[in-house]
Design a protein around this motif. Sequence first.
Motif, PDB file in Angstrom:
ATOM      1  N   ALA A 107       0.846  -1.196   0.000  1.00  0.00           N
ATOM      2  CA  ALA A 107       0.000   0.000   0.000  1.00  0.00           C
ATOM      3  C   ALA A 107       0.879   1.243   0.000  1.00  0.00           C
ATOM      4  CB  ALA A 107      -0.920   0.013   1.212  1.00  0.00           C
ATOM      5  N   PRO A 108       0.301   2.401  -0.363  1.00  0.00           N
ATOM      6  CA  PRO A 108       1.073   3.641  -0.261  1.00  0.00           C
ATOM      7  C   PRO A 108       1.485   3.950   1.170  1.00  0.00           C
ATOM      8  CG  PRO A 108      -0.864   3.960  -1.636  1.00  0.00           C
ATOM      9  CD  PRO A 108      -1.016   2.636  -0.981  1.00  0.00           C
ATOM     10  N   TYR A 109       0.555   3.807   2.127  1.00  0.00           N
ATOM     11  CA  TYR A 109       0.794   4.098   3.539  1.00  0.00           C
ATOM     12  C   TYR A 109       0.305   2.903   4.345  1.00  0.00           C
ATOM     13  CZ  TYR A 109       0.066   8.578   1.216  1.00  0.00           C
ATOM     14  OH  TYR A 109       0.075   9.608   0.325  1.00  0.00           O
ATOM     15  N   GLY A 110       1.082   2.507   5.324  1.00  0.00           N
ATOM     16  CA  GLY A 110       0.633   1.383   6.124  1.00  0.00           C
ATOM     17  C   GLY A 110       0.564   0.109   5.309  1.00  0.00           C
ATOM     18  N   GLY A 111       1.710  -0.367   4.860  1.00  0.00           N
ATOM     19  CA  GLY A 111       1.714  -1.577   4.052  1.00  0.00           C
ATOM     20  C   GLY A 111       1.002  -2.727   4.730  1.00  0.00           C
ATOM     21  N   ALA A 112       1.154  -2.827   6.061  1.00  0.00           N
ATOM     22  CA  ALA A 112       0.462  -3.855   6.831  1.00  0.00           C
ATOM     23  C   ALA A 112      -0.753  -3.298   7.564  1.00  0.00           C
ATOM     24  CB  ALA A 112       1.418  -4.494   7.839  1.00  0.00           C
ATOM     25  N   LEU A 113      -0.562  -2.178   8.307  1.00  0.00           N
ATOM     26  CA  LEU A 113      -1.610  -1.652   9.187  1.00  0.00           C
ATOM     27  C   LEU A 113      -1.645  -0.130   9.135  1.00  0.00           C
ATOM     28  CD1 LEU A 113      -0.747  -3.744  12.378  1.00  0.00           C
ATOM     29  CD2 LEU A 113      -2.757  -4.101  10.941  1.00  0.00           C
ATOM     30  N   TYR A 114      -2.877   0.413   9.090  1.00  0.00           N
ATOM     31  CA  TYR A 114      -3.084   1.843   9.267  1.00  0.00           C
ATOM     32  C   TYR A 114      -4.120   1.987  10.368  1.00  0.00           C
ATOM     33  CZ  TYR A 114      -3.568   6.789   7.968  1.00  0.00           C
ATOM     34  OH  TYR A 114      -3.554   8.158   7.972  1.00  0.00           O
ATOM     35  N   LEU A 115      -3.700   2.535  11.521  1.00  0.00           N
ATOM     36  CA  LEU A 115      -4.515   2.523  12.736  1.00  0.00           C
ATOM     37  C   LEU A 115      -4.750   3.957  13.178  1.00  0.00           C
ATOM     38  CD1 LEU A 115      -2.343  -0.188  14.515  1.00  0.00           C
ATOM     39  CD2 LEU A 115      -4.381  -0.582  13.103  1.00  0.00           C
ATOM     40  N   SER A 116      -6.004   4.363  13.225  1.00  0.00           N
ATOM     41  CA  SER A 116      -6.321   5.758  13.492  1.00  0.00           C
ATOM     42  C   SER A 116      -7.351   5.877  14.608  1.00  0.00           C
ATOM     43  CB  SER A 116      -6.844   6.431  12.218  1.00  0.00           C
ATOM     44  OG  SER A 116      -7.158   7.775  12.460  1.00  0.00           O
ATOM     45  N   SER A 117      -6.878   6.288  15.804  1.00  0.00           N
ATOM     46  CA  SER A 117      -7.774   6.665  16.898  1.00  0.00           C
ATOM     47  C   SER A 117      -7.819   8.190  16.901  1.00  0.00           C
ATOM     48  CB  SER A 117      -7.250   6.134  18.235  1.00  0.00           C
ATOM     49  OG  SER A 117      -7.174   4.746  18.225  1.00  0.00           O
ATOM     50  N   THR A 118      -8.570   8.744  15.996  1.00  0.00           N
ATOM     51  CA  THR A 118      -8.290  10.107  15.567  1.00  0.00           C
ATOM     52  C   THR A 118      -8.810  11.209  16.484  1.00  0.00           C
ATOM     53  OG1 THR A 118     -10.195   9.879  14.107  1.00  0.00           O
ATOM     54  CG2 THR A 118      -8.031   9.576  13.131  1.00  0.00           C
ATOM     55  N   TRP A 119     -10.071  11.260  16.741  1.00  0.00           N
ATOM     56  CA  TRP A 119     -10.570  12.481  17.380  1.00  0.00           C
ATOM     57  C   TRP A 119     -11.535  12.237  18.535  1.00  0.00           C
ATOM     58  CZ3 TRP A 119     -11.136  11.399  12.172  1.00  0.00           C
ATOM     59  CH2 TRP A 119     -12.342  10.804  11.806  1.00  0.00           C
ATOM     60  N   TRP A 120     -11.571  11.028  19.072  1.00  0.00           N
ATOM     61  CA  TRP A 120     -12.578  10.701  20.076  1.00  0.00           C
ATOM     62  C   TRP A 120     -11.937  10.289  21.398  1.00  0.00           C
ATOM     63  CZ3 TRP A 120     -17.270  12.058  18.548  1.00  0.00           C
ATOM     64  CH2 TRP A 120     -17.521  12.127  17.179  1.00  0.00           C
ATOM     65  N   SER A 121     -12.681  10.503  22.484  1.00  0.00           N
ATOM     66  CA  SER A 121     -12.174  10.220  23.821  1.00  0.00           C
ATOM     67  C   SER A 121     -12.393   8.761  24.211  1.00  0.00           C
ATOM     68  CB  SER A 121     -12.876  11.115  24.855  1.00  0.00           C
ATOM     69  OG  SER A 121     -12.608  12.470  24.623  1.00  0.00           O
ATOM     70  N   GLY A 122     -11.459   8.219  24.978  1.00  0.00           N
ATOM     71  CA  GLY A 122     -11.663   6.955  25.654  1.00  0.00           C
ATOM     72  C   GLY A 122     -11.631   5.719  24.786  1.00  0.00           C
ATOM     73  N   SER A 123     -11.264   5.830  23.533  1.00  0.00           N
ATOM     74  CA  SER A 123     -11.214   4.649  22.672  1.00  0.00           C
ATOM     75  C   SER A 123      -9.973   3.818  22.993  1.00  0.00           C
ATOM     76  CB  SER A 123     -11.204   5.055  21.203  1.00  0.00           C
ATOM     77  OG  SER A 123     -12.417   5.676  20.866  1.00  0.00           O
ATOM     78  N   THR A 124     -10.089   2.513  22.804  1.00  0.00           N
ATOM     79  CA  THR A 124      -9.000   1.593  23.119  1.00  0.00           C
ATOM     80  C   THR A 124      -8.723   0.710  21.912  1.00  0.00           C
ATOM     81  OG1 THR A 124      -9.613   1.531  25.458  1.00  0.00           O
ATOM     82  CG2 THR A 124      -8.232  -0.252  24.642  1.00  0.00           C
ATOM     83  N   LEU A 125      -7.478   0.708  21.473  1.00  0.00           N
ATOM     84  CA  LEU A 125      -7.044  -0.152  20.371  1.00  0.00           C
ATOM     85  C   LEU A 125      -5.855  -0.973  20.853  1.00  0.00           C
ATOM     86  CD1 LEU A 125      -6.997  -1.096  17.403  1.00  0.00           C
ATOM     87  CD2 LEU A 125      -5.563   0.898  16.909  1.00  0.00           C
ATOM     88  N   THR A 126      -5.974  -2.303  20.774  1.00  0.00           N
ATOM     89  CA  THR A 126      -4.888  -3.202  21.164  1.00  0.00           C
ATOM     90  C   THR A 126      -4.472  -4.033  19.951  1.00  0.00           C
ATOM     91  OG1 THR A 126      -5.718  -3.361  23.434  1.00  0.00           O
ATOM     92  CG2 THR A 126      -4.186  -5.065  22.697  1.00  0.00           C
TER      93      THR A 126
END
Length: 247
Positions: A107-126
């Motif tokens: 891919a152009p960006y994030g060949g494997a992963l593109y992870l965006s917790s962009t503008w919100w409170s309290g989100s959890t990404l593991t």
Amino acid sequence: EGIYAYVYSGTGIISNNTVTNNGRIGVSVESAGGSFFTIKGNLIRSNLAGGIMVNKPNAIITNNIIIQNSFAPGGYYWQVAGGIYVTDGGYNVYQTITNNIIAYNTAPYGGALYLSSTWWSGSTLTVSDNSIIANTATTDSIVDIYSYTDSLDTFKNNLLTQNRDNSTVSNSLKVSGLPIINYNNFFNNFHSYEIHNINPAGPSHVDAKYNWWGTSNETEIQAKIYDWFDDSSKGIVDYAPYSTSIR
């Protein structure tokens, strides 16, 4: 798409499918509310706008084989990852990417992963216990993490090897925000740097401790990290203590 699902609320399960050779994305799930998706046990291969896209819902992505997907014109204009693209898009969203094989995607960006917790409170990404192998990015990095102020994001126990970023300043992992990056194995990647910190200089540091960097020589480890010591306008990456052998 190969599989597209939209759930306003409730749950959805996409499991044990073979999704191959689609002209757009392999698996795409979206939500406008409090839905929960499980994507597990799928083979997702050779799709032309990425492997998996999760836009807004709570989700568990686990035990999938995501290989040889690419991004090409004609897919979603904002879908940039070869393997998995995830954005939280809501308050207190819980998302997990675990025990997947993510390999030979482009891919152009994030060949494997593109992870965006962009503008919100309290989100959890593991993101944990994934094998990220031989992916290629054109201009950015293999893994892009955009983790904003109130997000609680963790990148741990992952294997990253044989990945290639073809940009001038190339990276295995590009970081914005303050995710916790611990207990990973970075080695034999074809990059300028393993971690590139694009945060502005300030009192908060990126926690990148306990990783194996392919060497136990501290000078060589320092050379694998792009941060304040390379550009005084950027933040610092805390890499010590570090692992002295593969984990």
